[in-house]
Design an enzyme around this catalytic site. Structure first.
Site, short mmCIF file in Angstrom:
data_model
loop_
_atom_site.label_atom_id
_atom_site.label_comp_id
_atom_site.label_asym_id
_atom_site.label_seq_id
_atom_site.Cartn_x
_atom_site.Cartn_y
_atom_site.Cartn_z
N SER A 28 24.55 86.78 63.01
CA SER A 28 24.00 87.88 62.29
C SER A 28 25.46 88.74 62.09
CB SER A 28 23.12 88.40 62.25
OG SER A 28 22.20 87.37 62.03
N LYS A 36 27.44 89.76 58.52
CA LYS A 36 27.19 90.37 57.91
C LYS A 36 27.67 91.81 58.14
CE LYS A 36 22.52 89.19 58.81
NZ LYS A 36 20.65 89.35 59.28
N TYR A 52 26.75 81.50 53.46
CA TYR A 52 25.91 82.42 54.44
C TYR A 52 26.34 81.85 55.58
CZ TYR A 52 22.89 85.08 56.71
OH TYR A 52 21.49 86.03 57.60
N TYR A 109 18.18 96.13 63.05
CA TYR A 109 17.43 95.60 62.90
C TYR A 109 15.61 97.10 63.34
CZ TYR A 109 19.91 91.21 62.53
OH TYR A 109 20.25 90.60 62.44
N VAL A 119 21.59 86.87 66.88
CA VAL A 119 21.04 85.88 68.02
C VAL A 119 21.56 85.01 68.91
CG1 VAL A 119 18.42 85.77 65.80
CG2 VAL A 119 20.35 83.99 65.50
#
Length: 324
Positions: A73, A76, A198, A250, A268
């Site tokens: 992630s 991103k 992605y 998050y 992660v």
């Protein structure tokens, strides 16, 4: 250790801070590695590294620095920057919001009033962001993505095919998000190509030093401090760092802003990348995660670094950024 610059000029107390933190938290056994992606469940939980790269190119590091892992992630952040360069902030804002969710990174939550996902750091928003990457077909889009990572890191990168395949075959929740966004007209019809891109961006291989260089590039107005190449237009740095600060961790983003106080992004894979604007980039890699999906050791190290070195953006004490 310092890997660039004259060792006689290195501030030894700063190096000792990194060594002490690595020694202090290496024995910490809390958390568990991600297992919802089968390939990630195979990683050694004892791997642990810390790296800091300053905006003038000094590198300080300790631990398992050469170990490669998938960026997950953290990608991103950089896909968002590429989408901004491809379309401009006004258009991207019409397609992806910038509001913190307070929910888990993989929550199936969309803003139906504005007809867009809430922010580019959660999975739904990241899929929408990736769908904006320009290119005449899947190969050109992937090559543009890899070239973008190369500018930030300073060397070629590659996609781990086993992780990509694992994510692609088990990513039912992400596929459900994409179809839901297609239903609301948030993304275009070509969702399988965008999902593949992605999954591929998440499976790009990096090490802890690479992450720190990427963070330092953001800290250095988009200029890679090692190669001096402009990785992203500096006009978009404030957009990227703003979203990192409010959404990058998050549903831990508020506590992170309160305790650590610098823009950051977790993944992660066990990586955390943090940016001290105009000063340095920080990276920590340690696979065991807490219940929110953030590296347990990574959070502890960043909290300690912020406190000991006065890195919080709103720090007013005499120690603020004192190491530099």
């Amino acid at each position: 250790m310092a890997t660039q610059g004259d060792l006689e000029t290195v501030p030894l107390p700063f190096l000792e801070v990194l060594k002490d933190l690595h020694s202090q938290y290496k024995s910490l056994k809390e958390g568990a590695v991600a297992n919802y992606i089968p390939e990630l469940a195979k990683v050694n939980p004892d791997l642990f590294s810390i790296c800091i790269v300053t905006v003038d190119g000094q590198i300080y590091e300790v631990g398992d620095l050469e170990h490669l892992f998938t960026i997950q992630s953290i990608s991103k952040v950089f896909a968002y920057g590429l989408a901004l360069e491809d379309h401009g902030r006004d258009y991207v804002l019409t397609r992806v919001g910038v509001e913190p969710t307070g929910d888990a990174f993989n929550a199936i939550i969309l803003d139906e009033q504005s007809n867009r996902p809430l922010n580019p750091m959660v999975n739904a928003g990241a899929i929408a962001t990736t769908s904006l990457i320009k290119g005449a077909g899947a190969t050109e889009r992937l090559n543009r993505m890899l070239d973008m990572f190369k500018r930030y890191i300073g060397h070629d990168v590659f996609v781990d095919i086993s992780v990509f395949t694992s994510e692609r075959s088990t990513g039912h929740r992400n596929r459900a998000m994409a179809h839901l966004m297609l239903n609301f007209g948030m993304i275009d019809q070509n969702i399988e190509e965008s999902l593949d891109l992605y999954f591929q961006q998440c499976a790009v291989m990096v090490n802890c030093r690479d992450l720190a260089v990427m963070a330092a590039t953001l800290a250095n107005k988009g200029i890679n401090p090692i190669t001096q190449e402009q990785a992203v237009k500096k006009t978009y740095i404030k957009d990227i760092l703003s979203v990192m600060y409010t959404c990058g961790m998050y549903n831990f983003a508020g506590e992170w802003a309160y305790k650590v106080g610098i823009p950051a992004k977790s993944g992660v894979c066990g990586g955390i990348m943090a940016v001290v604007p105009q000063k340095m980039g920080i990276a920590v890699f340690s696979p065991p995660l807490d219940r929110r999906g953030n590296s347990v050791r990574g959070v502890k190290v960043c909290e300690e670094l912020s406190q000991q070195l006065g890195l919080h953006l709103f720090e007013c004490s005499d120690k603020a950024s004192g190491c530099l």
